[in-house]
Design a protein around this motif. Sequence first.
Motif, PDB file in Angstrom:
ATOM      1  N   LEU A  61      39.902  50.401  40.676  1.00  0.00           N
ATOM      2  CA  LEU A  61      41.269  50.432  41.191  1.00  0.00           C
ATOM      3  C   LEU A  61      41.759  49.007  41.454  1.00  0.00           C
ATOM      4  O   LEU A  61      41.113  48.236  42.175  1.00  0.00           O
ATOM      5  CB  LEU A  61      41.313  51.249  42.493  1.00  0.00           C
ATOM      6  CG  LEU A  61      40.843  52.710  42.390  1.00  0.00           C
ATOM      7  CD1 LEU A  61      40.870  53.366  43.779  1.00  0.00           C
ATOM      8  CD2 LEU A  61      41.722  53.504  41.412  1.00  0.00           C
ATOM      9  N   TYR A  62      42.906  48.690  40.842  1.00  0.00           N
ATOM     10  CA  TYR A  62      43.518  47.361  41.048  1.00  0.00           C
ATOM     11  C   TYR A  62      44.322  47.455  42.336  1.00  0.00           C
ATOM     12  O   TYR A  62      45.400  48.071  42.368  1.00  0.00           O
ATOM     13  CB  TYR A  62      44.427  47.075  39.857  1.00  0.00           C
ATOM     14  CG  TYR A  62      44.762  45.626  39.570  1.00  0.00           C
ATOM     15  CD1 TYR A  62      44.151  44.568  40.228  1.00  0.00           C
ATOM     16  CD2 TYR A  62      45.699  45.319  38.585  1.00  0.00           C
ATOM     17  CE1 TYR A  62      44.465  43.247  39.917  1.00  0.00           C
ATOM     18  CE2 TYR A  62      46.018  44.004  38.258  1.00  0.00           C
ATOM     19  CZ  TYR A  62      45.391  42.972  38.926  1.00  0.00           C
ATOM     20  OH  TYR A  62      45.710  41.670  38.607  1.00  0.00           O
ATOM     21  N   ALA A  63      43.795  46.863  43.385  1.00  0.00           N
ATOM     22  CA  ALA A  63      44.425  47.013  44.697  1.00  0.00           C
ATOM     23  C   ALA A  63      45.227  45.787  45.121  1.00  0.00           C
ATOM     24  O   ALA A  63      46.194  45.903  45.875  1.00  0.00           O
ATOM     25  CB  ALA A  63      43.353  47.298  45.756  1.00  0.00           C
ATOM     26  N   PHE A  64      44.826  44.594  44.620  1.00  0.00           N
ATOM     27  CA  PHE A  64      45.530  43.360  45.018  1.00  0.00           C
ATOM     28  C   PHE A  64      45.181  42.268  44.011  1.00  0.00           C
ATOM     29  O   PHE A  64      44.015  41.961  43.808  1.00  0.00           O
ATOM     30  CB  PHE A  64      45.083  42.952  46.433  1.00  0.00           C
ATOM     31  CG  PHE A  64      45.961  41.919  47.067  1.00  0.00           C
ATOM     32  CD1 PHE A  64      47.122  42.288  47.745  1.00  0.00           C
ATOM     33  CD2 PHE A  64      45.638  40.574  46.982  1.00  0.00           C
ATOM     34  CE1 PHE A  64      47.944  41.322  48.329  1.00  0.00           C
ATOM     35  CE2 PHE A  64      46.452  39.600  47.557  1.00  0.00           C
ATOM     36  CZ  PHE A  64      47.602  39.975  48.239  1.00  0.00           C
ATOM     37  N   SER A  65      46.221  41.718  43.384  1.00  0.00           N
ATOM     38  CA  SER A  65      45.977  40.699  42.353  1.00  0.00           C
ATOM     39  C   SER A  65      46.048  39.297  42.956  1.00  0.00           C
ATOM     40  O   SER A  65      46.589  39.103  44.048  1.00  0.00           O
ATOM     41  CB  SER A  65      47.022  40.836  41.231  1.00  0.00           C
ATOM     42  OG  SER A  65      48.287  40.403  41.693  1.00  0.00           O
ATOM     43  N   THR A  66      45.539  38.318  42.207  1.00  0.00           N
ATOM     44  CA  THR A  66      45.661  36.928  42.703  1.00  0.00           C
ATOM     45  C   THR A  66      47.142  36.567  42.838  1.00  0.00           C
ATOM     46  O   THR A  66      47.522  35.840  43.755  1.00  0.00           O
ATOM     47  CB  THR A  66      44.955  35.925  41.745  1.00  0.00           C
ATOM     48  OG1 THR A  66      45.271  36.266  40.393  1.00  0.00           O
ATOM     49  CG2 THR A  66      43.459  35.961  41.902  1.00  0.00           C
ATOM     50  N   GLU A  67      47.967  37.114  41.948  1.00  0.00           N
ATOM     51  CA  GLU A  67      49.413  36.835  42.005  1.00  0.00           C
ATOM     52  C   GLU A  67      50.068  37.486  43.220  1.00  0.00           C
ATOM     53  O   GLU A  67      51.096  37.008  43.712  1.00  0.00           O
ATOM     54  CB  GLU A  67      50.102  37.312  40.720  1.00  0.00           C
ATOM     55  CG  GLU A  67      49.769  36.499  39.484  1.00  0.00           C
ATOM     56  CD  GLU A  67      48.351  36.693  38.964  1.00  0.00           C
ATOM     57  OE1 GLU A  67      47.731  37.736  39.269  1.00  0.00           O
ATOM     58  OE2 GLU A  67      47.859  35.788  38.264  1.00  0.00           O
ATOM     59  N   SER A  77      49.944  40.496  54.809  1.00  0.00           N
ATOM     60  CA  SER A  77      49.101  40.803  55.981  1.00  0.00           C
ATOM     61  C   SER A  77      49.087  42.308  56.243  1.00  0.00           C
ATOM     62  O   SER A  77      48.058  42.870  56.642  1.00  0.00           O
ATOM     63  CB  SER A  77      49.533  40.014  57.216  1.00  0.00           C
ATOM     64  OG  SER A  77      50.866  40.314  57.518  1.00  0.00           O
ATOM     65  N   GLY A  78      50.204  42.989  55.971  1.00  0.00           N
ATOM     66  CA  GLY A  78      50.246  44.452  56.120  1.00  0.00           C
ATOM     67  C   GLY A  78      49.260  45.127  55.170  1.00  0.00           C
ATOM     68  O   GLY A  78      48.545  46.058  55.544  1.00  0.00           O
ATOM     69  N   LEU A  79      49.205  44.621  53.937  1.00  0.00           N
ATOM     70  CA  LEU A  79      48.274  45.191  52.946  1.00  0.00           C
ATOM     71  C   LEU A  79      46.825  44.956  53.358  1.00  0.00           C
ATOM     72  O   LEU A  79      45.974  45.845  53.220  1.00  0.00           O
ATOM     73  CB  LEU A  79      48.536  44.553  51.577  1.00  0.00           C
ATOM     74  CG  LEU A  79      49.619  45.220  50.735  1.00  0.00           C
ATOM     75  CD1 LEU A  79      50.052  44.299  49.599  1.00  0.00           C
ATOM     76  CD2 LEU A  79      49.141  46.561  50.177  1.00  0.00           C
ATOM     77  N   MET A  80      46.546  43.755  53.871  1.00  0.00           N
ATOM     78  CA  MET A  80      45.164  43.447  54.297  1.00  0.00           C
ATOM     79  C   MET A  80      44.749  44.372  55.444  1.00  0.00           C
ATOM     80  O   MET A  80      43.631  44.878  55.489  1.00  0.00           O
ATOM     81  CB  MET A  80      45.047  41.967  54.731  1.00  0.00           C
ATOM     82  CG  MET A  80      45.264  40.993  53.587  1.00  0.00           C
ATOM     83  SD  MET A  80      44.070  41.215  52.245  1.00  0.00           S
ATOM     84  CE  MET A  80      45.064  40.886  50.803  1.00  0.00           C
ATOM     85  N   LEU A 135      36.609  48.126  43.487  1.00  0.00           N
ATOM     86  CA  LEU A 135      37.911  47.700  43.996  1.00  0.00           C
ATOM     87  C   LEU A 135      38.184  46.291  43.508  1.00  0.00           C
ATOM     88  O   LEU A 135      37.379  45.369  43.734  1.00  0.00           O
ATOM     89  CB  LEU A 135      37.911  47.708  45.526  1.00  0.00           C
ATOM     90  CG  LEU A 135      38.032  49.055  46.245  1.00  0.00           C
ATOM     91  CD1 LEU A 135      38.146  48.822  47.754  1.00  0.00           C
ATOM     92  CD2 LEU A 135      39.233  49.864  45.752  1.00  0.00           C
ATOM     93  N   ALA A 136      39.317  46.117  42.803  1.00  0.00           N
ATOM     94  CA  ALA A 136      39.725  44.790  42.353  1.00  0.00           C
ATOM     95  C   ALA A 136      40.630  44.206  43.434  1.00  0.00           C
ATOM     96  O   ALA A 136      41.751  44.667  43.642  1.00  0.00           O
ATOM     97  CB  ALA A 136      40.440  44.880  41.010  1.00  0.00           C
TER      98      ALA A 136
END
Length: 249
Positions: A61-67, A77-80, A135-136
């Motif tokens: 699952l692509y959860a958060f990219s470097t971009e 911060s909400g996502l973290m 998890l990506a």
Amino acid sequence: MATSPNKPASLPEHVAIIMDGNGRWAKGKGLPRLAGHRQGAKSVRNAIEHARKLGIHFLTLYAFSTENWDRPEREVSGLMKLLEEYLRGETSNLVKNGIRLKVIGDVERLPSGLRNLLLHTIDVTARCTGMTLVLALSYGGRGEIVKAAVNLANRCVAGELTPQDIDEGVFESALFTCDIPDPDLLIRTSNEFRISNFLLWQLAYAELVFTEVCWPDFDASEFDRCLEEFASRERRFGRTSEQCLTKEA
Ligand code: IPE
Ligand code: IPE
Ligand code: MG
């Protein structure tokens, strides 16, 4: 967990998903973007449960990219926080369902609280054999390839390897995904038709399935529909259709 009686004839061993459209889902309902991410976390839970039930061995699952680090600080911060909450609430379920966690990406950039939780979950699920959940996080395909090249260059300088030793297998062994097979199926939600720096090396021969459903609305029946589309494809890997039909070497 029991195997579903509706197991499709040709089930991919590894499914990768670009979970997209949380923001638009929220906007469409007049809600803040984070409400979309929160609802998206529920789809994550459902997708994992469904994949496990069907007998899929690897789910990435692509959860958060470097971009995605370039998004507004409040959203990042909400996502973290949401990821931390998710891991706190879900670790025991992963163990119960025999799901091993693996993380790919530049985890050093993640907040230390989240990093520690990830390490804990990886540790307690290490011996689970039912399914591997990848998890990506803080992941970028180009960054991964560059990191692998630097690693191999260093090994050459150290005399452990010569440039002539480097073939596709050796290169692969330097990627985050060295111990998992390439995805057979890539699903992207929310009517977007791009890769967005995801698994650039590993997707070489994946079947691509796009759905207009936004990630918070992605449920078991939509997952099944994507699997049916996968099952209807002929994977030729460069060969002719006739060769595939006769299983000629
Ligand atoms: C996917 O949904 C989640 C992440 C990228 C973290 P988006 O937040 O990209 O939602 P849209 O594309 O703006 O609708
Ligand atoms: C890709 O979605 C990244 C994740 C799903 C984590 P984005 O929403 O960030 O992709 P772009 O910016 O539309 O290409
Ligand atoms: Mg998006």
